[in-house]
Design a protein around this motif. Structure first.
Motif, PDB file in Angstrom:
ATOM      1  N   TYR A  20      56.583  15.794  73.703  1.00 33.87           N
ATOM      2  CA  TYR A  20      56.066  16.875  72.857  1.00 33.87           C
ATOM      3  C   TYR A  20      56.186  16.417  71.414  1.00 33.87           C
ATOM      4  CZ  TYR A  20      55.847  21.296  70.329  1.00 33.87           C
ATOM      5  OH  TYR A  20      55.506  22.296  69.450  1.00 33.87           O
ATOM      6  N   GLU A  21      55.212  16.837  70.608  1.00 31.28           N
ATOM      7  CA  GLU A  21      55.273  16.546  69.176  1.00 31.28           C
ATOM      8  C   GLU A  21      54.502  17.618  68.426  1.00 31.28           C
ATOM      9  OE1 GLU A  21      54.308  12.939  65.985  1.00 31.28           O
ATOM     10  OE2 GLU A  21      53.577  12.763  68.045  1.00 31.28           O
ATOM     11  N   ASP A  22      55.062  18.047  67.287  1.00 35.77           N
ATOM     12  CA  ASP A  22      54.338  18.904  66.362  1.00 35.77           C
ATOM     13  C   ASP A  22      54.635  18.400  64.952  1.00 35.77           C
ATOM     14  OD1 ASP A  22      56.806  20.064  65.528  1.00 35.77           O
ATOM     15  OD2 ASP A  22      56.578  21.777  66.858  1.00 35.77           O
ATOM     16  N   ASP A  23      54.370  19.188  63.947  1.00 31.42           N
ATOM     17  CA  ASP A  23      54.553  18.740  62.567  1.00 31.42           C
ATOM     18  C   ASP A  23      56.014  18.477  62.207  1.00 31.42           C
ATOM     19  OD1 ASP A  23      51.828  18.895  62.119  1.00 31.42           O
ATOM     20  OD2 ASP A  23      51.931  20.876  61.176  1.00 31.42           O
ATOM     21  N   ASP A  24      56.938  19.133  62.891  1.00 28.50           N
ATOM     22  CA  ASP A  24      58.348  19.075  62.506  1.00 28.50           C
ATOM     23  C   ASP A  24      59.283  18.447  63.531  1.00 28.50           C
ATOM     24  OD1 ASP A  24      58.018  20.651  60.018  1.00 28.50           O
ATOM     25  OD2 ASP A  24      57.466  22.244  61.417  1.00 28.50           O
ATOM     26  N   VAL A  25      58.848  18.329  64.778  1.00 27.11           N
ATOM     27  CA  VAL A  25      59.748  18.001  65.887  1.00 27.11           C
ATOM     28  C   VAL A  25      59.088  16.995  66.824  1.00 27.11           C
ATOM     29  CG1 VAL A  25      60.898  18.999  67.918  1.00 27.11           C
ATOM     30  CG2 VAL A  25      60.784  20.306  65.795  1.00 27.11           C
ATOM     31  N   VAL A  26      59.902  16.113  67.402  1.00 29.27           N
ATOM     32  CA  VAL A  26      59.462  15.295  68.527  1.00 29.27           C
ATOM     33  C   VAL A  26      60.461  15.466  69.667  1.00 29.27           C
ATOM     34  CG1 VAL A  26      58.212  13.580  67.158  1.00 29.27           C
ATOM     35  CG2 VAL A  26      60.600  13.174  67.733  1.00 29.27           C
ATOM     36  N   VAL A  27      59.964  15.232  70.885  1.00 25.59           N
ATOM     37  CA  VAL A  27      60.785  15.370  72.088  1.00 25.59           C
ATOM     38  C   VAL A  27      60.535  14.152  72.967  1.00 25.59           C
ATOM     39  CG1 VAL A  27      61.206  16.750  74.167  1.00 25.59           C
ATOM     40  CG2 VAL A  27      60.595  17.885  72.004  1.00 25.59           C
ATOM     41  N   PHE A  28      61.613  13.608  73.492  1.00 24.54           N
ATOM     42  CA  PHE A  28      61.479  12.480  74.407  1.00 24.54           C
ATOM     43  C   PHE A  28      62.604  12.527  75.430  1.00 24.54           C
ATOM     44  CE2 PHE A  28      63.410  11.177  70.407  1.00 24.54           C
ATOM     45  CZ  PHE A  28      64.627  10.634  70.797  1.00 24.54           C
ATOM     46  N   SER A  29      62.437  11.784  76.506  1.00 24.71           N
ATOM     47  CA  SER A  29      63.431  11.752  77.584  1.00 24.71           C
ATOM     48  C   SER A  29      64.659  10.956  77.156  1.00 24.71           C
ATOM     49  CB  SER A  29      62.830  11.109  78.836  1.00 24.71           C
ATOM     50  OG  SER A  29      61.785  11.902  79.332  1.00 24.71           O
ATOM     51  N   ASP A  30      65.818  11.435  77.588  1.00 22.88           N
ATOM     52  CA  ASP A  30      67.062  10.707  77.352  1.00 22.88           C
ATOM     53  C   ASP A  30      67.041   9.423  78.177  1.00 22.88           C
ATOM     54  OD1 ASP A  30      70.002   9.976  77.772  1.00 22.88           O
ATOM     55  OD2 ASP A  30      70.193  11.688  76.413  1.00 22.88           O
ATOM     56  N   ILE A  31      67.529   8.316  77.611  1.00 19.80           N
ATOM     57  CA  ILE A  31      67.503   7.046  78.350  1.00 19.80           C
ATOM     58  C   ILE A  31      68.566   6.992  79.451  1.00 19.80           C
ATOM     59  CG2 ILE A  31      66.452   5.714  76.482  1.00 19.80           C
ATOM     60  CD1 ILE A  31      69.245   4.527  75.927  1.00 19.80           C
ATOM     61  N   HIS A  32      69.535   7.890  79.396  1.00 20.92           N
ATOM     62  CA  HIS A  32      70.564   7.995  80.434  1.00 20.92           C
ATOM     63  C   HIS A  32      70.632   9.446  80.898  1.00 20.92           C
ATOM     64  CE1 HIS A  32      71.845   3.953  79.566  1.00 20.92           C
ATOM     65  NE2 HIS A  32      72.009   4.257  78.291  1.00 20.92           N
ATOM     66  N   PRO A  33      69.605   9.898  81.643  1.00 23.90           N
ATOM     67  CA  PRO A  33      69.548  11.316  82.014  1.00 23.90           C
ATOM     68  C   PRO A  33      70.719  11.738  82.895  1.00 23.90           C
ATOM     69  CG  PRO A  33      67.913  10.051  83.237  1.00 23.90           C
ATOM     70  CD  PRO A  33      68.515   9.123  82.230  1.00 23.90           C
ATOM     71  N   LEU A  34      71.238  12.931  82.591  1.00 14.53           N
ATOM     72  CA  LEU A  34      72.333  13.505  83.360  1.00 14.53           C
ATOM     73  C   LEU A  34      71.850  14.562  84.342  1.00 14.53           C
ATOM     74  CD1 LEU A  34      74.948  13.875  80.477  1.00 14.53           C
ATOM     75  CD2 LEU A  34      74.785  12.055  82.195  1.00 14.53           C
ATOM     76  N   SER A  35      70.555  14.824  84.342  1.00 12.28           N
ATOM     77  CA  SER A  35      69.953  15.794  85.253  1.00 12.28           C
ATOM     78  C   SER A  35      68.475  15.434  85.389  1.00 12.28           C
ATOM     79  CB  SER A  35      70.149  17.216  84.728  1.00 12.28           C
ATOM     80  OG  SER A  35      69.709  17.316  83.404  1.00 12.28           O
ATOM     81  N   PRO A  36      67.779  16.016  86.373  1.00 13.57           N
ATOM     82  CA  PRO A  36      66.368  15.674  86.583  1.00 13.57           C
ATOM     83  C   PRO A  36      65.498  15.834  85.324  1.00 13.57           C
ATOM     84  CG  PRO A  36      67.188  16.899  88.460  1.00 13.57           C
ATOM     85  CD  PRO A  36      68.276  16.933  87.416  1.00 13.57           C
ATOM     86  N   ILE A  37      65.742  16.865  84.555  1.00 14.18           N
ATOM     87  CA  ILE A  37      65.091  17.026  83.255  1.00 14.18           C
ATOM     88  C   ILE A  37      66.177  16.871  82.199  1.00 14.18           C
ATOM     89  CG2 ILE A  37      63.891  18.619  81.700  1.00 14.18           C
ATOM     90  CD1 ILE A  37      62.678  19.931  84.211  1.00 14.18           C
ATOM     91  N   HIS A  38      66.036  15.877  81.338  1.00 17.32           N
ATOM     92  CA  HIS A  38      66.994  15.661  80.255  1.00 17.32           C
ATOM     93  C   HIS A  38      66.208  15.167  79.045  1.00 17.32           C
ATOM     94  CE1 HIS A  38      71.188  14.061  78.883  1.00 17.32           C
ATOM     95  NE2 HIS A  38      70.525  14.657  77.903  1.00 17.32           N
ATOM     96  N   LEU A  39      65.869  16.105  78.174  1.00 12.18           N
ATOM     97  CA  LEU A  39      65.049  15.820  77.007  1.00 12.18           C
ATOM     98  C   LEU A  39      65.867  15.926  75.730  1.00 12.18           C
ATOM     99  CD1 LEU A  39      61.979  18.005  78.046  1.00 12.18           C
ATOM    100  CD2 LEU A  39      62.183  15.506  78.227  1.00 12.18           C
TER     101      LEU A  39
END
Length: 106
Positions: A20-39
């Motif tokens: 996800y990306e907007d004017d103020d924020v970006v989101v990416f996956s953690d390189i060492h996820p601790l759960s199925p979804i870890h952003l």
């Protein structure tokens, strides 16, 4: 900030796929996820700690997290939002962890 890994992602100096990306924020996956979804949700501007976040950035992060919760249909499945600060973070660039689904022992 020159030596900040997350700032290098934002600037494109280091290639990173954003969920996800907007004017103020970006989101990416953690390189060492601790759960199925870890952003990781980060502001584009360098802010070292939650203590220093301004209202505009705070709202941008909150709105991004709400969108991610909705897009991933996490209501009723369980999720956790975590922020480390005061020197407890591994990378000194404000970031929130969104993790789901959460196990009862997590």
């Amino acid at each position: 900030m020159k030596d900040c890994l997350f700032c290098k992602f934002v600037s494109g100096e280091i290639e990173k796929e954003f969920a996800y990306e907007d004017d103020d924020v970006v989101v990416f996956s953690d390189i060492h996820p601790l759960s199925p979804i870890h952003l990781l949700i980060i502001p584009k501007k360098h802010i070292e700690d939650f203590f220093h976040v301004d209202e505009k950035t705070h709202m941008a992060i909150a709105n991004a997290i709400k969108k991610l919760i909705d897009d991933n249909k996490l209501m009723g499945r369980g999720y956790r939002i975590v922020v480390n600060g005061g020197g407890a973070q591994d990378i000194n660039h404000l970031h929130f962890h969104l993790r789901a689904p959460i196990k009862s022992t997590d």
